[in-house]
Motif scaffolding. Sequence first.
Motif, short mmCIF file in Angstrom:
data_model
loop_
_atom_site.label_atom_id
_atom_site.label_comp_id
_atom_site.label_asym_id
_atom_site.label_seq_id
_atom_site.Cartn_x
_atom_site.Cartn_y
_atom_site.Cartn_z
N ILE A 154 11.04 3.57 -2.67
CA ILE A 154 10.03 3.93 -1.68
C ILE A 154 9.46 5.31 -1.98
CG2 ILE A 154 9.61 4.35 0.78
CD1 ILE A 154 10.28 1.46 0.08
N LEU A 155 10.36 6.27 -2.25
CA LEU A 155 9.88 7.62 -2.50
C LEU A 155 9.00 7.65 -3.75
CD1 LEU A 155 13.06 9.70 -1.62
CD2 LEU A 155 10.99 9.36 -0.27
N SER A 156 9.43 6.92 -4.79
CA SER A 156 8.61 6.87 -6.01
C SER A 156 7.25 6.26 -5.69
CB SER A 156 9.29 6.02 -7.07
OG SER A 156 10.63 6.35 -7.19
N GLY A 157 7.26 5.20 -4.87
CA GLY A 157 6.01 4.53 -4.51
C GLY A 157 5.09 5.45 -3.74
N VAL A 158 5.67 6.22 -2.81
CA VAL A 158 4.86 7.14 -2.02
C VAL A 158 4.22 8.19 -2.93
CG1 VAL A 158 4.96 8.95 -0.25
CG2 VAL A 158 6.10 6.76 0.14
N ALA A 159 5.02 8.71 -3.87
CA ALA A 159 4.49 9.71 -4.80
C ALA A 159 3.39 9.10 -5.67
CB ALA A 159 5.62 10.25 -5.69
N LEU A 160 3.66 7.89 -6.16
CA LEU A 160 2.66 7.19 -6.98
C LEU A 160 1.37 7.01 -6.17
CD1 LEU A 160 2.47 5.59 -9.73
CD2 LEU A 160 3.12 3.56 -8.45
N GLY A 161 1.52 6.62 -4.90
CA GLY A 161 0.37 6.42 -4.02
C GLY A 161 -0.44 7.68 -3.83
N ALA A 162 0.27 8.81 -3.67
CA ALA A 162 -0.43 10.07 -3.45
C ALA A 162 -1.27 10.44 -4.67
CB ALA A 162 0.58 11.18 -3.15
N VAL A 163 -0.67 10.29 -5.85
CA VAL A 163 -1.39 10.61 -7.09
C VAL A 163 -2.61 9.70 -7.24
CG1 VAL A 163 -1.24 10.61 -9.60
CG2 VAL A 163 0.69 11.46 -8.24
N LEU A 164 -2.39 8.40 -7.01
CA LEU A 164 -3.48 7.45 -7.20
C LEU A 164 -4.59 7.66 -6.17
CD1 LEU A 164 -1.40 4.28 -8.11
CD2 LEU A 164 -2.76 5.71 -9.64
N GLY A 189 -10.37 -4.60 -3.01
CA GLY A 189 -11.73 -4.71 -3.52
C GLY A 189 -12.71 -5.14 -2.44
N ALA A 190 -12.25 -5.97 -1.51
CA ALA A 190 -13.14 -6.50 -0.47
C ALA A 190 -13.31 -5.54 0.69
CB ALA A 190 -12.61 -7.84 0.04
N VAL A 191 -12.20 -4.93 1.16
CA VAL A 191 -12.29 -4.13 2.39
C VAL A 191 -11.61 -2.78 2.30
CG1 VAL A 191 -12.38 -6.24 3.78
CG2 VAL A 191 -10.19 -5.11 3.45
N GLY A 192 -11.12 -2.37 1.13
CA GLY A 192 -10.40 -1.10 1.02
C GLY A 192 -8.95 -1.25 1.45
N VAL A 193 -8.26 -0.10 1.54
CA VAL A 193 -6.83 -0.12 1.86
C VAL A 193 -6.63 -0.20 3.37
CG1 VAL A 193 -4.67 1.18 1.76
CG2 VAL A 193 -6.22 1.16 -0.21
N VAL A 194 -6.15 -1.36 3.83
CA VAL A 194 -5.78 -1.48 5.24
C VAL A 194 -4.26 -1.34 5.28
CG1 VAL A 194 -5.87 -2.91 7.30
CG2 VAL A 194 -7.72 -3.00 5.63
N HIS A 239 0.81 -1.20 0.00
CA HIS A 239 0.00 0.00 0.00
C HIS A 239 0.85 1.26 0.00
CE1 HIS A 239 -3.18 -2.65 0.04
NE2 HIS A 239 -3.53 -2.64 1.30
N LEU A 240 1.97 1.22 0.74
CA LEU A 240 2.88 2.37 0.73
C LEU A 240 3.44 2.61 -0.66
CD1 LEU A 240 5.08 2.03 3.93
CD2 LEU A 240 3.57 3.92 3.31
N LEU A 241 3.60 1.53 -1.43
CA LEU A 241 4.18 1.67 -2.76
C LEU A 241 3.12 2.01 -3.82
CD1 LEU A 241 6.85 -1.16 -2.79
CD2 LEU A 241 7.13 1.26 -2.33
N GLY A 242 1.91 2.26 -3.37
CA GLY A 242 0.90 2.75 -4.30
C GLY A 242 -0.03 1.68 -4.87
N ILE A 243 0.25 0.41 -4.57
CA ILE A 243 -0.60 -0.65 -5.12
C ILE A 243 -2.01 -0.55 -4.53
CG2 ILE A 243 -0.96 -3.16 -5.28
CD1 ILE A 243 2.06 -3.49 -5.34
N GLY A 244 -2.10 -0.22 -3.24
CA GLY A 244 -3.41 -0.09 -2.58
C GLY A 244 -4.29 0.96 -3.25
N PRO A 245 -3.84 2.21 -3.30
CA PRO A 245 -4.67 3.24 -3.95
C PRO A 245 -4.97 2.91 -5.42
CG PRO A 245 -2.89 4.25 -2.71
CD PRO A 245 -2.66 2.79 -2.66
N GLY A 246 -3.97 2.34 -6.11
CA GLY A 246 -4.21 1.97 -7.51
C GLY A 246 -5.33 0.96 -7.62
#
Lengths: 341, 272
Positions: free
Chosen positions: A159-169, A262-267, A105-112
């Motif tokens: 990590i930094l790229s993932g955090v940025a990706l996560g913020a955008v997503l 999909g089932a419970v959101g980003v934990v 989730h920190l790397l943006g997969i969760g928001p994506g």
Amino acid sequence: MAEAWYQSADLYRHRRRWFWPVVIIALLAAALGSLAAGAVDVPLRDVVSVLTSKIGIGNAPVQPESVVWGIRMPRLLLGFTVGATLGLVGAMLQGLLRNDLADPHLLGIGPGAAIGAALGTVAGGVRGAIAGGVLAGVLTSFALRRFARRASIDPTRVILSGVALGAVLSAWVGFVVFGADRATVPPIEFWLLGSLAGATWRILGTSFFFLLVTVGGLLTATRTLDLFALGESEARHLGVDTRLVTTMILIGVGAAAGATVGAVGVVSFVGLLVPFLVRPLVGYSHRHLLPAAMLVGGLFVVLGDLVARIALEPVEIPVGLVTAAVGGPVFLWLLSRRRDA
Amino acid sequence: MPDQAFIATGLRYTAGGSALIKEVDLSGAPGEVIAVLGPNGAGKSTLLRLLAGDLRPDSGSIRIGDLTIDDATPVELAKVRSVMRQGGNTDIPFTALAVVEMGRYPHRNDPDASLEKDRAAIQVAMERTDTIHLAGRVFATLSGGEQTRVVMARIMAQESPVVFLDEPTTALDVAHQERVLREIRRLAADGRCVVAVFHDLNAASFYADRIVLMANGEVRAEGTPTRVLHPDLLGSVYRQPMVVQTHPTRGCPLVLTVDEDGGLSPPRSPQM
């Protein structure tokens, strides 16, 4: 004896001996606790009689049954499944990227995945959400692969790229949710903070199907993943098709994490915190680390959900707030310990 | 059964517009130790990486045993060649034993694979490299020399007929350097072909069967230590005057550096 020095070089064998029984007992206790506690407190005796009635012993009282079996049981199992999956994918990402700070989730997969899941809800309800989460999770995972290729050179950059990706997503989750019909798409706090409140047997069944396939696939890579600790070239010298393995693991991680979204959101923070807690107890070998991360991940989310339900009773808070409140400080501490950060 | 352990022909490799390897042919026989020497930037490591399959040559072909390197799967390749890279990871959280055990990975699906076989290979490798007492230590906490010996043990456990080593003795004190060099000889005595990059000309002189002297991406000289370690040749390749004597006990060439002006102005006054 040849065997003796061999065995004594396994530094974690004593700890593992008590780790497994303790975790299993804790898990059973947490399970009984979360079946009993909540808006309506059900006495443990009634919880037990509901459970025994399910295996054909005695009859359960009707009112506790509808609460314990109809509402809390799917919620408990879904919480465990989600936590186990997030613990597993967190441990795998950290092994693959050789970086303790990796978390899906920190790397943006969760928001994506949440974007795909929210869109999927419009198309096909709960099942659409999970399928959309899987698909978008895999896509985000591939976006991440661009950064992951440089992981051995500069992990902090990943990590930094993932955090940025996560913020955008995350922002895009907002656009999708606010643009959609409120009656069909769950609100933004569900997607970004995660909640088990909507758990049903149906959601459990659908997500369980996806998770069984992806988790089963991921678990075949245990010994291979150990070799990544030597470095990518060394792993290749020892016969690992590192490109293929990286791709397969990222697909699996994206799909599994996406299904939970999909089932419970980003934990959040489960995938970060759990491997960190478990490693000193069972060691670095993925053969032990992955199953341990699954059990403790499940335990962590079940306990987190229990806190989410009873902390501000009668108001229920999103479970992701609880996991973030515990996981966030650990992340900061890990970050401050890094030499290269 | 090929009589050569590996054969590389017509290798060329260009990166960033400069030709790092220009037309190199090299082959090695089972039981042979080949030392690759040359100044910094001569292309030694690049050549080793090409042979190991890490880099793809612009042209030329490499065969190891019966395998053509381009057509081989990673596991097939790992069964015929092992590699010690220069400057590998040091912060490995696994124990020395676990690291050596990883050397058995390519054999995990062999038809005759067994736990006993793996353990026997691991034990032999760790005994020979004097690392048994390090088995339960975490790799990251070992000294540079200990780490090198553990990696050496991992490579021995891999049991491949061809072994590529990039500066295997650089981090070692003289005693462990000699020990690793003797192990390299023993690998050759077991019928393996070892190709190692060295900076220490005298280590190559005593332990190698053949020296490949490189400069500017080309092989400048190739042959026995006595033939290649010639003062004029070394002086021009390294741009450093040298003299070659005979080692008092080993009988092999002993290379010594000398001053540019023949010793007329020593950098430090000789101690009386």
